[in-house]
Design an enzyme around this catalytic site. Structure first.
Site, PDB file in Angstrom:
ATOM      1  N   ARG A  62       0.512  -1.937 -15.427  1.00 27.98           N
ATOM      2  CA  ARG A  62       1.356  -1.289 -14.433  1.00 27.98           C
ATOM      3  C   ARG A  62       2.495  -2.182 -13.956  1.00 27.98           C
ATOM      4  NH1 ARG A  62      -0.307   3.001 -12.008  1.00 27.98           N
ATOM      5  NH2 ARG A  62       0.860   2.257 -10.234  1.00 27.98           N
TER       6      ARG A  62
ATOM      7  N   ASP B 158      -7.708  -8.978  -4.261  1.00 27.84           N
ATOM      8  CA  ASP B 158      -8.097  -9.415  -5.608  1.00 27.84           C
ATOM      9  C   ASP B 158      -9.316 -10.350  -5.589  1.00 27.84           C
ATOM     10  OD1 ASP B 158      -6.093  -7.910  -6.700  1.00 27.84           O
ATOM     11  OD2 ASP B 158      -4.717  -9.567  -7.058  1.00 27.84           O
TER      12      ASP B 158
ATOM     13  N   LYS C 245      -0.858 -15.481 -13.208  1.00 26.56           N
ATOM     14  CA  LYS C 245      -0.366 -14.315 -13.957  1.00 26.56           C
ATOM     15  C   LYS C 245       0.617 -13.499 -13.122  1.00 26.56           C
ATOM     16  CE  LYS C 245      -3.023 -10.393 -13.842  1.00 26.56           C
ATOM     17  NZ  LYS C 245      -2.293  -9.207 -13.394  1.00 26.56           N
ATOM     18  N   ASN C 246       0.283 -13.286 -11.848  1.00 29.02           N
ATOM     19  CA  ASN C 246       1.119 -12.400 -11.033  1.00 29.02           C
ATOM     20  C   ASN C 246       2.410 -13.052 -10.537  1.00 29.02           C
ATOM     21  OD1 ASN C 246      -0.597 -10.338 -11.526  1.00 29.02           O
ATOM     22  ND2 ASN C 246      -1.598 -10.344  -9.525  1.00 29.02           N
TER      23      ASN C 246
ATOM     24  N   ILE D 258      -6.529  -2.365   1.127  1.00 29.39           N
ATOM     25  CA  ILE D 258      -5.281  -2.276   0.358  1.00 29.39           C
ATOM     26  C   ILE D 258      -5.300  -1.116  -0.638  1.00 29.39           C
ATOM     27  CG2 ILE D 258      -3.627  -3.553  -1.091  1.00 29.39           C
ATOM     28  CD1 ILE D 258      -4.016  -4.852   1.672  1.00 29.39           C
TER      29      ILE D 258
ATOM     30  N   ARG E 157      -1.711   4.280  -6.851  1.00 33.53           N
ATOM     31  CA  ARG E 157      -0.703   3.240  -7.082  1.00 33.53           C
ATOM     32  C   ARG E 157       0.706   3.773  -7.345  1.00 33.53           C
ATOM     33  NH1 ARG E 157      -2.857  -1.784 -10.212  1.00 33.53           N
ATOM     34  NH2 ARG E 157      -1.202  -2.768  -8.988  1.00 33.53           N
ATOM     35  N   PRO E 158       1.301   4.429  -6.360  1.00 34.07           N
ATOM     36  CA  PRO E 158       2.671   4.935  -6.520  1.00 34.07           C
ATOM     37  C   PRO E 158       3.697   3.797  -6.522  1.00 34.07           C
ATOM     38  CG  PRO E 158       1.931   5.226  -4.254  1.00 34.07           C
ATOM     39  CD  PRO E 158       0.755   4.662  -5.018  1.00 34.07           C
ATOM     40  N   ILE E 159       4.910   4.094  -7.011  1.00 33.09           N
ATOM     41  CA  ILE E 159       6.003   3.108  -6.907  1.00 33.09           C
ATOM     42  C   ILE E 159       7.176   3.719  -6.133  1.00 33.09           C
ATOM     43  CG2 ILE E 159       5.391   1.685  -8.918  1.00 33.09           C
ATOM     44  CD1 ILE E 159       7.742   3.122 -10.399  1.00 33.09           C
ATOM     45  N   ASP E 160       6.834   4.661  -5.242  1.00 31.53           N
ATOM     46  CA  ASP E 160       7.881   5.349  -4.485  1.00 31.53           C
ATOM     47  C   ASP E 160       8.752   4.385  -3.678  1.00 31.53           C
ATOM     48  OD1 ASP E 160       5.319   5.073  -3.117  1.00 31.53           O
ATOM     49  OD2 ASP E 160       6.309   5.996  -1.392  1.00 31.53           O
ATOM     50  N   LEU E 161       8.173   3.277  -3.216  1.00 28.10           N
ATOM     51  CA  LEU E 161       8.958   2.363  -2.375  1.00 28.10           C
ATOM     52  C   LEU E 161       9.981   1.584  -3.208  1.00 28.10           C
ATOM     53  CD1 LEU E 161       6.089   1.131  -0.026  1.00 28.10           C
ATOM     54  CD2 LEU E 161       7.727   2.978   0.358  1.00 28.10           C
TER      55      LEU E 161
ATOM     56  N   ARG F 249      -7.236  -9.829 -19.547  1.00 31.39           N
ATOM     57  CA  ARG F 249      -5.909  -9.482 -19.002  1.00 31.39           C
ATOM     58  C   ARG F 249      -5.441 -10.546 -18.016  1.00 31.39           C
ATOM     59  NH1 ARG F 249      -5.629  -4.662 -15.702  1.00 31.39           N
ATOM     60  NH2 ARG F 249      -3.701  -5.722 -15.246  1.00 31.39           N
TER      61      ARG F 249
ATOM     62  N   CYS G 279      -4.366   4.775 -11.750  1.00 34.69           N
ATOM     63  CA  CYS G 279      -5.103   3.760 -12.502  1.00 34.69           C
ATOM     64  C   CYS G 279      -6.467   3.598 -11.869  1.00 34.69           C
ATOM     65  CB  CYS G 279      -4.346   2.442 -12.544  1.00 34.69           C
ATOM     66  SG  CYS G 279      -4.517   1.460 -11.067  1.00 34.69           S
TER      67      CYS G 279
HETATM   68  C1  EPZ Z   1       0.081  -6.540  -6.738  1.00 32.88           C
HETATM   69  O1  EPZ Z   1       0.037  -5.168  -7.094  1.00 32.88           O
HETATM   70  C2  EPZ Z   1      -0.760  -7.260  -7.760  1.00 32.88           C
HETATM   71  N1  EPZ Z   1      -0.190  -7.060  -9.092  1.00 32.88           N
HETATM   72  C3  EPZ Z   1      -2.193  -6.752  -7.696  1.00 32.88           C
HETATM   73  O2  EPZ Z   1      -2.985  -7.468  -8.610  1.00 32.88           O
HETATM   74  C4  EPZ Z   1      -2.727  -6.955  -6.282  1.00 32.88           C
HETATM   75  O3  EPZ Z   1      -4.014  -6.407  -6.180  1.00 32.88           O
HETATM   76  C5  EPZ Z   1      -1.801  -6.281  -5.277  1.00 32.88           C
HETATM   77  O4  EPZ Z   1      -0.435  -6.750  -5.440  1.00 32.88           O
HETATM   78  C6  EPZ Z   1      -2.194  -6.525  -3.831  1.00 32.88           C
HETATM   79  O5  EPZ Z   1      -2.212  -7.899  -3.574  1.00 32.88           O
HETATM   80  C7  EPZ Z   1       0.810  -7.822  -9.499  1.00 32.88           C
HETATM   81  O6  EPZ Z   1       1.316  -8.679  -8.789  1.00 32.88           O
HETATM   82  C8  EPZ Z   1       1.293  -7.617 -10.881  1.00 32.88           C
HETATM   83  P1  EPZ Z   1       1.210  -3.373  -3.825  1.00 32.88           P
HETATM   84  P2  EPZ Z   1       1.096  -4.151  -6.506  1.00 32.88           P
HETATM   85  O7  EPZ Z   1       2.474  -2.686  -4.221  1.00 32.88           O
HETATM   86  O8  EPZ Z   1       2.340  -4.859  -6.194  1.00 32.88           O
HETATM   87  C9  EPZ Z   1       0.864   0.939  -1.845  1.00 32.88           C
HETATM   88  C10 EPZ Z   1      -4.031  -7.614 -10.767  1.00 32.88           C
HETATM   89  O9  EPZ Z   1      -4.830  -7.096 -11.536  1.00 32.88           O
HETATM   90  N2  EPZ Z   1       2.183   1.218  -2.422  1.00 32.88           N
HETATM   91  O10 EPZ Z   1       1.318  -4.585  -2.966  1.00 32.88           O
HETATM   92  O11 EPZ Z   1       1.134  -2.982  -7.404  1.00 32.88           O
HETATM   93  C11 EPZ Z   1      -0.223   0.758  -2.914  1.00 32.88           C
HETATM   94  O12 EPZ Z   1      -0.719   1.987  -3.362  1.00 32.88           O
HETATM   95  C12 EPZ Z   1      -3.392  -6.702  -9.775  1.00 32.88           C
HETATM   96  O13 EPZ Z   1      -3.742  -8.783 -10.829  1.00 32.88           O
HETATM   97  C13 EPZ Z   1       2.808   2.422  -2.147  1.00 32.88           C
HETATM   98  O14 EPZ Z   1       2.277   3.275  -1.417  1.00 32.88           O
HETATM   99  O15 EPZ Z   1       0.400  -3.739  -5.144  1.00 32.88           O
HETATM  100  C14 EPZ Z   1      -1.236  -0.090  -2.170  1.00 32.88           C
HETATM  101  O16 EPZ Z   1      -2.032   0.725  -1.380  1.00 32.88           O
HETATM  102  C15 EPZ Z   1      -4.311  -5.556  -9.428  1.00 32.88           C
HETATM  103  N3  EPZ Z   1       4.055   2.656  -2.692  1.00 32.88           N
HETATM  104  C16 EPZ Z   1      -0.372  -0.972  -1.274  1.00 32.88           C
HETATM  105  O17 EPZ Z   1       0.908  -0.309  -1.189  1.00 32.88           O
HETATM  106  C17 EPZ Z   1       4.680   1.746  -3.483  1.00 32.88           C
HETATM  107  O18 EPZ Z   1       5.808   2.021  -3.937  1.00 32.88           O
HETATM  108  C18 EPZ Z   1      -0.129  -2.381  -1.789  1.00 32.88           C
HETATM  109  O19 EPZ Z   1       0.243  -2.325  -3.167  1.00 32.88           O
HETATM  110  C19 EPZ Z   1       4.051   0.520  -3.756  1.00 32.88           C
HETATM  111  C20 EPZ Z   1       2.796   0.280  -3.205  1.00 32.88           C
END
Ligand code: EPZ
Length: 430
Positions: free
Chosen positions: A96, A309, A22-23, A331, A125-129, A401, A120
Site C-alpha cells: 500500500r 506496529d 523500511k518505513n 489507530i 486504509r483510505p488515502i482521502d487525506l 516484507r 487491506c
Molecule cells: C504508516 O501507515 C506505516 N506504513 C504503517 O506501517 C503504520 O502502521 C502506520 O503508519 C501507523 O503508524 C508506512 O509507513 C509505509 P496512517 P499509513 O496514514 O501512513 C487513517 C507496516 O506494515 N487515514 O498514519 O498508511 C488510517 O485509516 C505498516 O509497516 C485516513 O483516514 O498509516 C488510520 O486509521 C502497516 N485517511 C490512520 O489514519 C488517509 O488519507 C493512520 O494511518 C490516511 C490515513
C-alpha cells in the site's frame, strides 16, 4: 511457500543487530522521483517491500541499483527519465505504501496514475487525506477504472490541515510541496521519525523545510532539486520486537544499532512490565528478562506514543506476564488478526471492539499457525520462542516484507528457528 520451524524454550543471549527502517526507506526511495540526479541511500533493509518499491520505480523508467553487500545495504536511484508515471495495480495491491509516489509524481511530471489501494488486512486504509491535500495544491483528481489520476501543470503552495494524523499522508504531501510554487503550511502533521528522515533527505536535495518532527511543517517550494546521499535510520519496530524477544524468553540481549530515543514509549512500557533495560552507549540497548513479568495496560497512539506496529508483539509479552492486561488499538480498526492464532497456542485473550484483554501468565504450546500480515506475524514468532515444543509458521512471506532475515538474526542469539523452503532473495535452501 516458506515456513518457519521454531522450537521454544531458549533464552536469547548475545547481540542482535537492527537493520535500517523500511518505513523510512520507502518514502526516501519515492523522493528520488523529485530529481533527475542520483539519490544514494544507505542502510536500506533487505526486505520484500524494498524490492517491491524497486520494481515500482523501474516500471516507471527509473534506474534502481540495489547493492546488498554484507556491510553496505545501499541503493542508488536515478529518475532521469520517467517515461511511465503509473503505479500499476499489480504492484500497489502488494504494498500500500506505493501510494507514496502520488505526490512526487505530480510534482515532477505534472501527472500521476496510481492504482487505488482498496482495503487491506488491517482495515479500510483510505488515502482521502493525500488527495484532499493535492487538490488544495491545485491538482485535479479523477478516479476511474480503479485508478486515481492526478494532474497539475505546477502544484501551488497551500494551507493544509490534516483531519487525522497520517504518516504516509504527511510524507506524500511533503514531497509534493517541496517542488510546488510558493509556501505550504501543513498542520496536524505526523511526528514519526520516518517523516523526519524523509525531510532530512529532501533538505539535502535542496528543499526548504522547517518544522519536520513537529505538528506544523512549513515548506518553501523550489523549482528544482538535486541528488543527495543519506543513511536511513534504524528500524524502531524491529528494535522493539527484539527487546520483547529478549524479555519474553528470559534472555540477556544487546539490541545493537538502534536509536533509543525513538523507542521511549516501548522502553517505558517494557520496564513497567518488569523487563530491565539499560542503554549501552548511544545506539545499543541491553534487555534482561531475569525477573517476573507483570501486567500493564497499553493503548496505541501516534508517535511519540506506543506504536500500533508494536501492539501485537506487546500482546505476546502480556500472555507471559502475571495478571490481566488490556491492549487498546486506536489507530487501525482491524488489527487483532494475530489473536486467533495466539489463542490456538494457549493464550487467554478476549477481544471486544478495539480492546483486547489478555490474561496471563499462560503456558503456550507449540502449534501450526498462519501469518496473516506483517505485524501480525511477529507475535507468533515471539509466542513460538517460549512455547513448549515445535511450532510451524506458515506464510512467512508476510514477515519477509519488513524483517530482514529474522531467522538468521534470532538463530545468532540462540533461538532454535529455521526456514523451510527458499530463502528470500538468494534462492538457497535453509
Ligand atoms: C504508516 O501507515 C506505516 N506504513 C504503517 O506501517 C503504520 O502502521 C502506520 O503508519 C501507523 O503508524 C508506512 O509507513 C509505509 P496512517 P499509513 O496514514 O501512513 C487513517 C507496516 O506494515 N487515514 O498514519 O498508511 C488510517 O485509516 C505498516 O509497516 C485516513 O483516514 O498509516 C488510520 O486509521 C502497516 N485517511 C490512520 O489514519 C488517509 O488519507 C493512520 O494511518 C490516511 C490515513
Amino acid at each position: 511457500m516458506d515456513k518457519f520451524v521454531i522450537r521454544g524454550g531458549n533464552p536469547l543471549l548475545g547481540t542482535i543487530r537492527v537493520s535500517g527502517a523500511k518505513n523510512s526507506a520507502l518514502p526516501c526511495m519515492s523522493a528520488a522521483i523529485l530529481t533527475e540526479d542520483e539519490v544514494v541511500l544507505e542502510n536500506i533493509p533487505q526486505v520484500r517491500d524494498i524490492e517491491t518499491e524497486r520494481k515500482l520505480l523501474t516500471s516507471m523508467g527509473a534506474e534502481v541499483e540495489l547493492g546488498y553487500g554484507r556491510a553496505q545495504h545501499r541503493t542508488t536511484i536515478c529518475c532521469r527519465t520517467l517515461s511511465d508515471p503509473v503505479a500499476k495495480y499489480e504492484i500497489v495491491k502488494t504494498m500500500r505504501a506505493s501510494s507514496l509516489v502520488l505526490g512526487p509524481l505530480v510534482a515532477r511530471c505534472g501527472v500521476a496514475r496510481v492504482a487505488q489501494p482498496g482495503g487491506c488486512a488491517i482495515g479500510d486504509r483510505p488515502i482521502d487525506l493525500h488527495l484532499k491535500g493535492l487538490e488544495l495544491m491545485g491538482a485535479t483528481i479523477v478516479q476511474e477504472h480503479g485508478y486515481l489520476e492526478a494532474r497539475a501543470q505546477r502544484l501551488k503552495g497551500a494551507h493544509i490541515v490534516f483531519d487525522k494524523v497520517t504518516v504516509t499522508g504527511t510524507e506524500d504531501l511533503l514531497m509534493a510541496a517541496v517542488l510546488a510554487e510558493g509556501e505550504t503550511l501543513m498542520e496536524n502533521c505526523a511526528l514519526e521519525p520516518e517523516v523526519t528522515d524523509l525531510a532530512a533527505l529532501l533538505t539535502a536535495m535542496g528543499a526548504c523545510i522547517q518544522g519536520a518532527g513537529t505538528s506544523t511543517i512549513h515548506v518553501q517550494g523550489v523549482s528544482k532539486l538535486h541528488g543527495a546521499k543519506r543513511r536511513i535510520h534504524p528500524d524502531r519496530i524491529e528494535a522493539g520486537t527484539f527487546l520483547i524477544a529478549g524479555a519474553i524468553t528470559g534472555g540477556d540481549l544487546v539490541v545493537a544499532n538502534c536509536q533509543p530515543a525513538h523507542l521511549s514509549a516501548v522502553i517505558s512500557k517494557l520496564e513497567a512490565c518488569g523487563a530491565r533495560i539499560e542503554a549501552l552507549g548511544p545506539d545499543s540497548l541491553r534487555v534482561r528478562g531475569d525477573g517476573p513479568l507483570h501486567e500493564n495496560d497499553v493503548s496505541t497512539e501516534e508517535y511519540p506514543g506506543f506504536p500500533t506496529d508494536m501492539q501485537a508483539q506487546y500482546m505476546a509479552l502480556a500472555t507471559q506476564a502475571e495478571g490481566t492486561s488490556t491492549v487498546k488499538e486506536n489507530i487501525f480498526e482491524n488489527r487483532f488478526m494475530h489473536v486467533g492464532e495466539m489463542v490456538r497456542m494457549g493464550a487467554n485473550i478476549r477481544v471486544d471492539g478495539r480492546t483486547a484483554t489478555v490474561r496471563g501468565k499462560t503456558p503456550l504450546s507449540a502449534a501450526a499457525v498462519m501469518c496473516s500480515d506483517l505485524r501480525a506475524s511477529a507475535p507468533l514468532i515471539l509466542a513460538a520462542l517460549v512455547a513448549d515444543g515445535e511450532s510451524i509458521l506458515d506464510r512467512v512471506y508476510h514477515v519477509d516484507r519488513g524483517y530482514e532475515r529474522i531467522e538468521e538474526k534470532l538463530r545468532g542469539v540462540g533461538a532454535q528457528i529455521r526456514r523451510m523452503g527458499n530463502v528470500f532473495g538468494n534462492g538457497k535452501k535453509a
